[in-house]
Design a protein around this motif. Structure first.
Motif, PDB file in Angstrom:
ATOM      1  N   TYR A 254      -0.921  -0.366  -3.730  1.00 19.56           N
ATOM      2  CA  TYR A 254       0.268  -0.226  -4.327  1.00 19.56           C
ATOM      3  C   TYR A 254       0.163   0.761  -5.590  1.00 19.56           C
ATOM      4  O   TYR A 254       1.051   1.606  -5.950  1.00 19.56           O
ATOM      5  N   GLN A 255      -1.014   0.565  -6.385  1.00 19.05           N
ATOM      6  CA  GLN A 255      -0.971   1.249  -7.687  1.00 19.05           C
ATOM      7  C   GLN A 255      -1.416   2.720  -7.307  1.00 19.05           C
ATOM      8  O   GLN A 255      -1.098   3.757  -8.029  1.00 19.05           O
ATOM      9  N   GLU A 256      -2.363   2.868  -6.298  1.00 19.69           N
ATOM     10  CA  GLU A 256      -2.836   4.413  -5.706  1.00 19.69           C
ATOM     11  C   GLU A 256      -1.612   5.234  -5.453  1.00 19.69           C
ATOM     12  O   GLU A 256      -1.594   6.405  -5.790  1.00 19.69           O
ATOM     13  N   THR A 257      -0.721   4.568  -4.595  1.00 18.71           N
ATOM     14  CA  THR A 257       0.522   5.163  -4.181  1.00 18.71           C
ATOM     15  C   THR A 257       1.746   5.153  -5.137  1.00 18.71           C
ATOM     16  O   THR A 257       2.603   5.643  -4.768  1.00 18.71           O
ATOM     17  N   GLY A 258       1.553   4.830  -6.536  1.00 23.61           N
ATOM     18  CA  GLY A 258       2.647   5.150  -7.232  1.00 23.61           C
ATOM     19  C   GLY A 258       3.539   3.921  -7.404  1.00 23.61           C
ATOM     20  O   GLY A 258       4.588   4.144  -8.109  1.00 23.61           O
ATOM     21  N   GLN A 259       3.542   3.004  -6.621  1.00 26.25           N
ATOM     22  CA  GLN A 259       4.167   1.873  -6.502  1.00 26.25           C
ATOM     23  C   GLN A 259       3.954   0.672  -7.545  1.00 26.25           C
ATOM     24  O   GLN A 259       3.407  -0.448  -7.159  1.00 26.25           O
ATOM     25  N   LEU A 260       4.267   1.132  -8.873  1.00 29.55           N
ATOM     26  CA  LEU A 260       3.784   0.353  -9.862  1.00 29.55           C
ATOM     27  C   LEU A 260       4.370  -1.117 -10.011  1.00 29.55           C
ATOM     28  O   LEU A 260       3.554  -2.047 -10.263  1.00 29.55           O
ATOM     29  N   SER A 261       5.566  -1.206  -9.841  1.00 31.27           N
ATOM     30  CA  SER A 261       6.201  -2.606  -9.674  1.00 31.27           C
ATOM     31  C   SER A 261       5.830  -3.574  -8.827  1.00 31.27           C
ATOM     32  O   SER A 261       5.485  -4.690  -9.239  1.00 31.27           O
ATOM     33  N   LEU A 262       5.564  -2.944  -7.666  1.00 32.70           N
ATOM     34  CA  LEU A 262       4.866  -3.941  -6.599  1.00 32.70           C
ATOM     35  C   LEU A 262       3.490  -4.127  -6.999  1.00 32.70           C
ATOM     36  O   LEU A 262       2.989  -5.462  -6.627  1.00 32.70           O
ATOM     37  N   ALA A 263       2.789  -3.120  -7.409  1.00 31.33           N
ATOM     38  CA  ALA A 263       1.354  -3.444  -7.866  1.00 31.33           C
ATOM     39  C   ALA A 263       1.238  -4.379  -8.826  1.00 31.33           C
ATOM     40  O   ALA A 263       0.577  -5.229  -8.641  1.00 31.33           O
ATOM     41  N   SER A 264       2.227  -4.675  -9.777  1.00 26.95           N
ATOM     42  CA  SER A 264       2.048  -5.625 -10.629  1.00 26.95           C
ATOM     43  C   SER A 264       2.318  -6.966 -10.390  1.00 26.95           C
ATOM     44  O   SER A 264       1.903  -7.884 -10.762  1.00 26.95           O
ATOM     45  N   ASP A 265       3.336  -7.151  -9.406  1.00 25.17           N
ATOM     46  CA  ASP A 265       3.891  -8.302  -8.755  1.00 25.17           C
ATOM     47  C   ASP A 265       2.334  -8.612  -8.027  1.00 25.17           C
ATOM     48  O   ASP A 265       2.380  -9.999  -7.909  1.00 25.17           O
ATOM     49  N   THR A 289      -2.004  -1.488 -16.985  1.00 25.89           N
ATOM     50  CA  THR A 289      -1.947  -0.029 -16.901  1.00 25.89           C
ATOM     51  C   THR A 289      -0.735   0.261 -15.859  1.00 25.89           C
ATOM     52  O   THR A 289      -0.457   1.386 -15.429  1.00 25.89           O
ATOM     53  N   THR A 290      -0.202  -0.687 -15.324  1.00 23.96           N
ATOM     54  CA  THR A 290       0.929  -0.593 -14.477  1.00 23.96           C
ATOM     55  C   THR A 290       2.481  -0.402 -14.845  1.00 23.96           C
ATOM     56  O   THR A 290       3.337  -0.417 -14.292  1.00 23.96           O
ATOM     57  N   PHE A 291       2.328  -0.781 -16.327  1.00 20.67           N
ATOM     58  CA  PHE A 291       3.751  -0.622 -16.771  1.00 20.67           C
ATOM     59  C   PHE A 291       4.312   0.866 -16.851  1.00 20.67           C
ATOM     60  O   PHE A 291       3.581   1.916 -17.024  1.00 20.67           O
ATOM     61  N   LEU A 292       5.601   0.928 -16.897  1.00 19.23           N
ATOM     62  CA  LEU A 292       6.363   2.234 -16.984  1.00 19.23           C
ATOM     63  C   LEU A 292       6.597   2.617 -18.172  1.00 19.23           C
ATOM     64  O   LEU A 292       6.592   1.959 -19.208  1.00 19.23           O
TER      65      LEU A 292
END
Length: 530
Positions: A254-265, A289-292
């Motif tokens: 998720y982090q790699e594909t830019g889906q930061l909110s899902l990565a954080s979850d 590091t996934t914060f907006l």
């Protein structure tokens, strides 16, 4: 006594009449099934399990990149379990040679009046129920030995030899996907995946299938498809440790594909599952590091990371904390702060070569983006000392390093020549003034280094004292340096902090003997900084 003699005679008769595999009778099948399972195959399977356990305990995860689905990928780790896997293969081959029954059932030779079930049994190629397991064990052991082509042959043999047994065919094809993935034969792997999508395999389909297809997509950087299959694997996975690993990889994707909110979850879910400390630590770092950008969390996260730097149990992870702070600063567009943190990360990476390499490459990339090819080349050159062929985009990185090292050497030659020609054109008075100023600057720099060294020695002495007191090892304080294990270990760490890893050889201070930036290599200051 008479009773025992009768039992002994009974077993002698049974064994003598059932050892042969040339005749296929109920007694002989029962005997060979029993001895194959609880004797030879059992010993081979135990050896295989011991090897797998050793691989899982020895394998070192690289948290700077997306984790692999399977731990057998490391070639160095595979070598450590070669003996266990060889024994598993030898026992399986012995089991096949001793207990395989190929002849047709003696009581079913008259095919007239046979039921459908009896006909199916009669048409089997193998009548010992444990032979398919032996072949499976051979294939899996070859995977762990990195003999992937032999593994492919073993699994292909199973699918043909036992084609009527859907369950074992399913298992062999799942492992066949994995073997083809390691060979990068994605066309063959895809063909197997399509076969397993047949409805007849639905009842057997478990997490192992979707983990294998996830691996298929990951190795081709098809991250969106990998995410979908990995979610299915997580839902079907029953083993807790494996489920945690899959969820962590999902967060990374998720982090790699830019889906930061899902990565954080997902990172939060990993932390709540109480994983091993290193994975929990990295989940916290990556979640930070996934914060907006622009959210109120930025300062709060940085404060949390700085607090983590003060925690003694995170001393070995300070390189990763500084790296996370660097990534946050980079995301916020504060590049000077990012550069500072990446340098701190590299200098604190003593035993973590992957993190050191990653930090150097971040520095090199920022300078490259600024067209500061001199500094970019220095950090690419530093990265080349610690990078391994398994590092992502290894060839691309090494090619750029070679180009930049050559370019920097030429740039430095131009700078030196321009400086010398400028000095030559000056009057003698001005030339002496420039030289005097250069000497004064050098002396100031030397004094500054001496003061820093004195402070470092004082800090180290205080740390040594605290370390010895805290560990009840004050008795060693009076020992000669090389007899005191604490001071020797601290000295090694101090050396590694300054110089990194160096082979015991001539000219060990040189950063790169094959691709020097100039005739004298990097100066001490440049090498320490980069």
């Amino acid at each position: 006594m008479k009773y025992r003699s009768l039992i002994y005679i009974f077993w002698v008769v049974i064994v003598s009449t059932s050892c042969s595999t040339k005749k296929n009778t109920l007694v002989r099948r029962s005997y060979h099934n029993l001895t194959a399972h609880y004797n030879v195959f059992f010993n081979g399977n135990q050896s295989y399990k011991e090897g797998v356990l050793k691989v899982n305990e020895t394998f070192k995860d690289d948290y700077a990149h997306i984790l692999p689905l399977f731990t057998y990928i490391d070639e160095d780790v595979a070598k450590t379990v070669s003996s266990q896997m060889t024994r598993a293969i030898d026992k399986s081959v012995k089991c096949i040679n001793m207990h395989s029954i190929k002849s047709k059932p003696h009581n079913l030779k008259d095919k007239k009046g046979l039921t459908a079930k009896q006909k199916a049994f009669y048409n089997r190629n193998e009548f010992n129920n444990w032979m398919d397991d032996c072949y499976m064990l051979i294939g899996k052991a070859h995977i762990y030995q990195h003999e992937f082509r032999i593994a492919v042959e073993s699994f292909n043999f199973i699918t043909k030899e036992f084609e009527k047994r859907d369950k074992i065919v399913y298992k062999s094809m799942v492992w066949l996907i994995r073997a083809n993935n390691e060979l990068k034969d994605f066309k063959s792997a895809e063909e197997v995946i399509k076969k397993l999508e047949d409805k007849k395999y639905n009842r057997y389909r478990k997490s192992d299938f979707f983990a294998s297809t996830t691996d298929f997509h990951l190795k081709q950087k098809q991250y969106t498809a990998a995410i979908e299959d990995l979610k299915k694997a997580i839902n079907l996975e029953k083993k807790r440790s494996q489920k945690i690993r899959y969820r962590y990889i999902l967060a990374q994707l998720y982090q790699e594909t830019g889906q930061l909110s899902l990565a954080s979850d997902e990172y939060r879910k990993v932390i709540r599952m109480n994983p091993p400390y290193e994975m929990a630590f990295n989940a916290i770092i990556n979640r930070a590091t996934t914060f907006l950008v622009g959210s109120a969390k930025g300062e709060e996260i940085k404060k949390m990371l700085r607090e983590m730097l003060k925690d003694d149990k995170n001393i070995d992870f300070q390189d990763q904390i500084y790296y996370a702070l660097g990534k946050i600063a980079q995301k916020e567009g504060v590049l000077e702060e990012a550069l500072s943190n990446f340098k701190l990360s590299a200098s604190h990476s003593v035993s973590n070569d992957v993190q050191k390499t990653t930090s150097y490459l971040e520095l090199a990339s920022i300078y490259y983006g600024r067209r500061d090819y001199l500094n970019s080349g220095i950090y690419y050159d530093s990265a080349s000392l610690t990078i391994t062929p398994r590092y992502p985009d290894y060839e691309k990185i090494m090619d750029r390093t070679k180009v930049l090292v050559s370019l920097v050497k030429n740039l430095q030659t131009v700078v030196v020549e321009d400086s010398l020609q400028a000095l030559a054109r000056m009057s003698e008075t001005d030339r002496i003034k420039v030289v005097d100023n250069a000497i004064l600057a050098y002396q100031d720099d030397q004094r500054k280094q001496q003061l820093e060294e004195m402070q470092r020695v004082q800090d180290k002495g205080y740390f040594d004292y605290r370390f010895q007191q805290g560990n009840g090892q004050g008795a060693e304080a009076g020992k000669w340096y090389f007899y005191n294990t604490n001071t020797v270990n601290l000295g090694k760490k101090d050396f590694a902090n300054k110089w990194g890893k160096r082979k015991l050889e001539d000219n060990w201070r040189r950063a790169n003997k094959e691709s020097k930036m100039n005739d004298g290599d990097l100066s001490d200051n440049d090498e320490e900084e980069g």
